[in-house]
Write an enzyme that holds these catalytic residues in place. Structure first.
Site, mmCIF file in Angstrom:
data_model
loop_
_atom_site.group_PDB
_atom_site.id
_atom_site.type_symbol
_atom_site.label_atom_id
_atom_site.label_comp_id
_atom_site.label_asym_id
_atom_site.label_seq_id
_atom_site.Cartn_x
_atom_site.Cartn_y
_atom_site.Cartn_z
ATOM 1 N N PHE A 10 31.871 -13.989 135.190
ATOM 2 C CA PHE A 10 32.276 -15.272 134.848
ATOM 3 C C PHE A 10 31.073 -15.710 133.592
ATOM 4 C CE2 PHE A 10 33.714 -19.752 135.388
ATOM 5 C CZ PHE A 10 35.022 -19.564 135.033
ATOM 6 N N LYS A 127 34.568 -1.972 128.075
ATOM 7 C CA LYS A 127 35.234 -0.573 127.668
ATOM 8 C C LYS A 127 34.430 0.659 128.477
ATOM 9 C CE LYS A 127 32.147 -2.856 125.216
ATOM 10 N NZ LYS A 127 31.916 -3.978 124.247
ATOM 11 N N VAL A 154 38.212 -3.411 122.361
ATOM 12 C CA VAL A 154 37.960 -2.672 120.946
ATOM 13 C C VAL A 154 38.435 -4.056 120.128
ATOM 14 C CG1 VAL A 154 38.326 -0.954 119.356
ATOM 15 C CG2 VAL A 154 38.009 -0.281 121.806
ATOM 16 N N GLY A 208 26.646 -15.283 121.717
ATOM 17 C CA GLY A 208 27.128 -14.422 122.930
ATOM 18 C C GLY A 208 27.968 -13.467 122.566
ATOM 19 N N GLU A 211 25.790 -7.347 123.377
ATOM 20 C CA GLU A 211 25.790 -7.086 125.124
ATOM 21 C C GLU A 211 24.778 -7.467 125.739
ATOM 22 O OE1 GLU A 211 28.018 -5.032 126.679
ATOM 23 O OE2 GLU A 211 29.352 -5.402 124.941
ATOM 24 N N ASP A 222 27.564 0.914 122.392
ATOM 25 C CA ASP A 222 28.680 -0.109 122.387
ATOM 26 C C ASP A 222 29.919 0.652 121.314
ATOM 27 O OD1 ASP A 222 29.958 -2.614 123.000
ATOM 28 O OD2 ASP A 222 30.089 -2.284 120.795
ATOM 29 N N LYS A 226 33.607 2.421 122.479
ATOM 30 C CA LYS A 226 34.740 2.023 121.949
ATOM 31 C C LYS A 226 35.416 3.196 121.230
ATOM 32 C CE LYS A 226 33.486 -2.826 121.165
ATOM 33 N NZ LYS A 226 32.530 -3.694 120.426
ATOM 34 N N GLY A 323 34.158 -14.350 117.344
ATOM 35 C CA GLY A 323 33.272 -14.912 118.196
ATOM 36 C C GLY A 323 33.863 -14.412 119.686
HETATM 37 N N1 LIG Z 1 30.789 -11.152 124.379
HETATM 38 C C1 LIG Z 1 31.572 -10.387 123.500
HETATM 39 O O1 LIG Z 1 32.050 -11.003 122.534
HETATM 40 C C2 LIG Z 1 32.517 -9.354 123.821
HETATM 41 C C3 LIG Z 1 33.464 -8.882 122.912
HETATM 42 C C4 LIG Z 1 34.294 -7.681 123.492
HETATM 43 C C5 LIG Z 1 33.884 -7.136 125.005
HETATM 44 N N2 LIG Z 1 32.961 -7.871 125.703
HETATM 45 C C6 LIG Z 1 32.594 -7.350 127.062
HETATM 46 O O2 LIG Z 1 33.011 -8.285 127.978
HETATM 47 C C7 LIG Z 1 32.510 -7.865 129.156
HETATM 48 C C8 LIG Z 1 31.862 -9.364 129.387
HETATM 49 O O3 LIG Z 1 30.903 -9.787 128.203
HETATM 50 P P1 LIG Z 1 30.256 -11.310 128.362
HETATM 51 O O4 LIG Z 1 29.561 -11.518 126.946
HETATM 52 O O5 LIG Z 1 31.032 -12.044 129.013
HETATM 53 O O6 LIG Z 1 28.953 -10.839 129.376
HETATM 54 P P2 LIG Z 1 28.077 -11.846 130.135
HETATM 55 O O7 LIG Z 1 28.114 -13.249 129.279
HETATM 56 O O8 LIG Z 1 26.917 -11.134 130.297
HETATM 57 O O9 LIG Z 1 28.866 -11.947 131.712
HETATM 58 C C9 LIG Z 1 28.826 -11.175 132.452
HETATM 59 C C10 LIG Z 1 29.273 -11.593 133.914
HETATM 60 O O10 LIG Z 1 29.241 -10.974 134.720
HETATM 61 C C11 LIG Z 1 28.571 -11.135 135.882
HETATM 62 N N3 LIG Z 1 28.265 -9.914 136.574
HETATM 63 C C12 LIG Z 1 26.984 -9.206 136.220
HETATM 64 N N4 LIG Z 1 27.034 -8.173 136.914
HETATM 65 C C13 LIG Z 1 27.944 -8.320 137.979
HETATM 66 C C14 LIG Z 1 28.176 -7.517 139.145
HETATM 67 N N5 LIG Z 1 27.654 -6.279 139.185
HETATM 68 N N6 LIG Z 1 29.456 -7.782 139.795
HETATM 69 C C15 LIG Z 1 29.935 -8.966 139.512
HETATM 70 N N7 LIG Z 1 29.798 -9.655 138.373
HETATM 71 C C16 LIG Z 1 28.665 -9.495 137.673
HETATM 72 C C17 LIG Z 1 27.616 -12.176 135.340
HETATM 73 O O11 LIG Z 1 27.272 -12.867 136.412
HETATM 74 P P3 LIG Z 1 25.757 -13.828 136.352
HETATM 75 O O12 LIG Z 1 26.199 -14.704 135.224
HETATM 76 O O13 LIG Z 1 25.745 -14.295 137.519
HETATM 77 O O14 LIG Z 1 24.570 -13.049 135.963
HETATM 78 C C18 LIG Z 1 28.201 -12.841 134.153
HETATM 79 O O15 LIG Z 1 29.093 -13.874 135.035
HETATM 80 C C19 LIG Z 1 31.468 -6.750 128.638
HETATM 81 O O16 LIG Z 1 31.663 -5.587 129.299
HETATM 82 C C20 LIG Z 1 31.233 -6.846 127.240
HETATM 83 O O17 LIG Z 1 31.176 -5.510 126.941
HETATM 84 C C21 LIG Z 1 32.324 -8.837 125.251
#
Ligand SMILES: NC(=O)c1ccc[n+]([C@@H]2O[C@H](COP(=O)([O-])OP(=O)(O)OC[C@H]3O[C@@H](n4cnc5c(N)ncnc54)[C@H](OP(=O)(O)O)[C@@H]3O)[C@@H](O)[C@H]2O)c1
Length: 345
Positions: A10, A127, A154, A208, A211, A222, A226, A323
């Site tokens: 989350f 991914k 992606v 945000g 990674e 990354d 992809k 974003g």
């Molecule tokens: N951000 C972007 O723009 C973007 C774009 C495309 C794809 N993505 C992908 O989307 C995913 C999430 O990105 P995000 O930016 O939302 O990441 P983030 O802000 O780091 O959030 C990750 C979430 O996962 C939780 N978490 C970490 N390890 C865990 C585990 N082992 N089991 C269960 N929950 C766990 C974290 O909990 P805590 O908060 O308690 O640590 C946090 O709530 C990633 O795989 C990323 O590659 C992101």
């Protein structure tokens, strides 16, 4: 119809999606005939909760953003971890948005495996599981009559996989090339403006976009994940991401950028999937391109992907200044695809 939703992770993406869901709740009900109820959320450090009666998503978002635990949220009970949550939740759809792991895609791949096995539809923005286990997860989803969707993996919400699946029927994808990592593009284009590498990285982290482990962006992992996901899904390969040796932008200096500019060029991190003899070769490396070329014009967090096909020639998609909201939209579009499937007789 009411659809129960669960979240593994989350963070930035899931919270942007939760806000979007609440914002569009009435439209979704009117246009698609579905109401939703969030009944489960798991995190790493902020607790994991189940609430059959429904979680107040905005309260959950606010708690996370204040750095507080979800445990104790009204009407919820605490569970040990994501595996227990997937085991016990009564959700129809699991949104998997835990961090990328470039070693093996875990534990996300196992979360998805367990959920599909329980016939829960899975939507992910991660991914790792697509790069490492696409075939296995697709097969499992089919045998369990569940959906496995991953548009956000992606180019955020840009319809890459959906475009090929829905709009290029009968055409074979022969290769692709693109700028697929926003963080490194923010850094490279920021350095062209005289800003420092670290300053630009901090900008991507504040937005945000980076990674959780920004080394994955900087060292090309990354983009490599992809590229493998694109090859495995669109070209039918079974490439093991561990075989890829990406070259990131860590060694690119301000001098390199100035020297390239004197020749009318800029540096971009380019990911490719190319057919060489009878195999598909993935490469990720910084390259000089003409400043006024389509790739040279891609600045900041923007991404571009050019896909080469046999019947439709080349087709390109540009995503401007994405974003986390664009990734959140990918989850919305995948969710509506699952809804459409749920309506099928
Ligand atoms: N951000 C972007 O723009 C973007 C774009 C495309 C794809 N993505 C992908 O989307 C995913 C999430 O990105 P995000 O930016 O939302 O990441 P983030 O802000 O780091 O959030 C990750 C979430 O996962 C939780 N978490 C970490 N390890 C865990 C585990 N082992 N089991 C269960 N929950 C766990 C974290 O909990 P805590 O908060 O308690 O640590 C946090 O709530 C990633 O795989 C990323 O590659 C992101």
């Amino acid at each position: 119809m009411e659809v129960k939703l669960a979240f593994a992770g989350f963070g930035n993406v899931a919270r942007a999606f939760a806000r979007m869901l609440v914002e569009r709740q009435n439209d979704l009900t009117r246009d698609y005939g579905f109401r939703f109820r969030a009944t489960a959320i798991s995190t790493n450090r902020h607790g994991s909760i189940l609430s059959p009666e429904g979680i107040d998503l905005i309260e959950a978002v606010d708690r996370m953003e204040r750095g507080e635990s979800l445990t104790g949220l009204a009407g919820s009970e605490s569970v040990a971890d994501s595996f227990s949550l997937i085991e016990q939740c009564d959700a129809y759809i699991l949104f998997e948005t835990t961090p990328l792991n470039v070693e093996n895609g875990e534990p996300a791949a196992s979360y998805i495996r367990r959920a599909l096995d329980r016939r829960i539809h899975v939507i992910t923005a991660n991914k790792g599981p697509v790069a490492f286990c696409y075939r296995e997860l697709r097969r499992l989803a089919r045998t369990r009559s569940a959906s496995f969707r991953f548009e956000g993996t992606v180019m955020d919400g840009a319809p890459v996989f959906n475009m090929v699946e829905s709009c290029l029927p009968g055409a074979r994808v022969l290769g692709f090339e693109g700028i697929l990592n926003s963080t490194t593009n923010i850094i490279l284009t920021g350095m062209e403006e005289g800003r420092s590498f670290d300053e630009c990285l901090m900008e991507a982290e504040r937005a945000g976009i980076a990674e959780a482990n920004a080394d994955y962006d900087i060292d090309g992992w990354d983009a490599a994940m992809k590229a493998v996901a694109l090859a495995n899904v669109l070209m039918g390969t079974e490439i093991n991401p561990r075989e890829i040796k990406p070259q990131g932008i860590r060694a690119v200096t301000n001098d390199d950028i100035i020297t390239a500019a004197r020749r009318g060029r800029v540096i971009r991190l380019i990911a490719r999937g190319q057919q060489v003899s009878d195999e598909v070769v993935i490469s990720v490396a910084p390259e000089e391109v003409m400043k006024d070329s389509p790739f040279g014009a891609v600045r900041g967090s923007s991404n571009i992907l050019k896909i080469k096909t046999d019947l439709m020639g080349e087709i390109a998609m540009l995503e401007t200044d994405p974003g986390v909201r664009q990734t959140a939209y990918a989850l919305v579009s995948d969710m509506l695809a699952v809804f459409a499937r749920m309506r099928e007789p």
